[in-house]
Design a protein around this motif. Sequence first.
Motif, mmCIF file in Angstrom:
data_model
loop_
_atom_site.group_PDB
_atom_site.id
_atom_site.type_symbol
_atom_site.label_atom_id
_atom_site.label_comp_id
_atom_site.label_asym_id
_atom_site.label_seq_id
_atom_site.Cartn_x
_atom_site.Cartn_y
_atom_site.Cartn_z
ATOM 1 N N GLU A 12 0.807 -1.214 0.000
ATOM 2 C CA GLU A 12 0.000 0.000 0.000
ATOM 3 C C GLU A 12 0.846 1.274 0.000
ATOM 4 N N ARG A 13 2.156 1.123 0.059
ATOM 5 C CA ARG A 13 3.029 2.294 0.086
ATOM 6 C C ARG A 13 3.092 2.962 -1.283
ATOM 7 N N ASN A 14 3.170 4.265 -1.242
ATOM 8 C CA ASN A 14 3.388 5.039 -2.459
ATOM 9 C C ASN A 14 4.890 5.289 -2.558
ATOM 10 N N GLU A 15 5.547 4.596 -3.470
ATOM 11 C CA GLU A 15 7.005 4.677 -3.563
ATOM 12 C C GLU A 15 7.481 6.080 -3.926
ATOM 13 N N GLU A 16 6.701 6.775 -4.736
ATOM 14 C CA GLU A 16 7.081 8.147 -5.093
ATOM 15 C C GLU A 16 7.068 9.040 -3.858
ATOM 16 N N THR A 17 6.031 8.882 -3.044
ATOM 17 C CA THR A 17 5.945 9.656 -1.803
ATOM 18 C C THR A 17 7.088 9.305 -0.865
ATOM 19 N N LEU A 18 7.361 8.011 -0.724
ATOM 20 C CA LEU A 18 8.444 7.582 0.162
ATOM 21 C C LEU A 18 9.782 8.130 -0.309
ATOM 22 N N ASN A 19 10.035 8.091 -1.610
ATOM 23 C CA ASN A 19 11.301 8.613 -2.133
ATOM 24 C C ASN A 19 11.419 10.119 -1.904
ATOM 25 N N GLU A 20 10.309 10.824 -2.044
ATOM 26 C CA GLU A 20 10.315 12.266 -1.772
ATOM 27 C C GLU A 20 10.601 12.528 -0.299
ATOM 28 N N ASN A 21 10.014 11.698 0.565
ATOM 29 C CA ASN A 21 10.246 11.845 2.004
ATOM 30 C C ASN A 21 11.703 11.572 2.362
ATOM 31 N N LEU A 22 12.272 10.538 1.765
ATOM 32 C CA LEU A 22 13.676 10.211 2.017
ATOM 33 C C LEU A 22 14.589 11.329 1.530
ATOM 34 N N LYS A 23 14.252 11.921 0.396
ATOM 35 C CA LYS A 23 15.046 13.031 -0.142
ATOM 36 C C LYS A 23 15.001 14.231 0.807
ATOM 37 N N ALA A 24 13.806 14.543 1.323
ATOM 38 C CA ALA A 24 13.669 15.668 2.255
ATOM 39 C C ALA A 24 14.429 15.400 3.547
ATOM 40 N N ALA A 25 14.400 14.152 4.002
ATOM 41 C CA ALA A 25 15.130 13.791 5.218
ATOM 42 C C ALA A 25 16.633 13.924 5.000
ATOM 43 N N ARG A 26 17.093 13.492 3.832
ATOM 44 C CA ARG A 26 18.520 13.607 3.516
ATOM 45 C C ARG A 26 18.951 15.068 3.484
ATOM 46 N N GLU A 27 18.138 15.912 2.888
ATOM 47 C CA GLU A 27 18.457 17.337 2.825
ATOM 48 C C GLU A 27 18.524 17.945 4.223
ATOM 49 N N GLU A 28 17.670 17.467 5.117
ATOM 50 C CA GLU A 28 17.700 17.962 6.498
ATOM 51 C C GLU A 28 18.999 17.543 7.191
ATOM 52 N N LEU A 29 19.415 16.303 6.982
ATOM 53 C CA LEU A 29 20.682 15.852 7.564
ATOM 54 C C LEU A 29 21.854 16.658 7.012
ATOM 55 N N GLU A 30 21.776 17.024 5.744
ATOM 56 C CA GLU A 30 22.848 17.821 5.142
ATOM 57 C C GLU A 30 22.945 19.202 5.784
ATOM 58 N N ILE A 31 21.814 19.757 6.181
ATOM 59 C CA ILE A 31 21.828 21.044 6.884
ATOM 60 C C ILE A 31 22.608 20.915 8.187
#
Length: 224
Positions: free
Chosen positions: A130-149
Amino acid sequence: MGKGDMKLIWGSGSGPCWRAMIALEEKGFGDIEKKFISFSEKGHKGEDVMKKNPRGQVPTFSDGDIIVNESMAICLYLDAAYPNEGTKLIPTDAKDMAQVYQQAIEAHENLQMKIAIKCIYYQWRTKKEERNEETLNENLKAAREELEIWDKRVKQFAYGDKFTLVDAVLFPFVATVVRFGCDISSLPRLQAYYDNLKERQSIKNSWPPHWLEGELKDKILKDL
């Protein structure tokens, strides 16, 4: 009030619980009375918790007849009520104080939402089919950007040259992404920060006990 009147109810692996326990260790109150609850057995909905926090959440902390819920409030209370004990979590200089408040809140709000809720909880609570892979990938990208900050900010400590409230908030999130499979070696300052603070006594003393039983098999943040 005082060390002998303090009690903490907590659960292993909870970032907010760990934050409060780090603060207690830093203030010299690591050996107060503690009650461990099991999340899998719904201990956070038990009578002992519900009497103090009708939301049924931990940590919940009491100091005599003073009850403090919410981990950030517990940290702030400890530093204000016991300013001369242990580590000063909030600097007295106005400029430094403002930055510590700001960055602690930034870490809590952004990392809780971007990593805990949108990456970890999403995968835990949503069936794979039931997961939306596009949504999950977007979430992972946003999380990565936060860690980079944070990788651009941290040095030996998250702010300044001393341990502060920011570290009590930030470190559990960093340790969590590592446990869930994120390789932070490409974030060299964050990696060094993690390697340094994981050896700090307050961190070691409060390390989630079930984490010591072994690594996770399902590394759900390996693509972060």
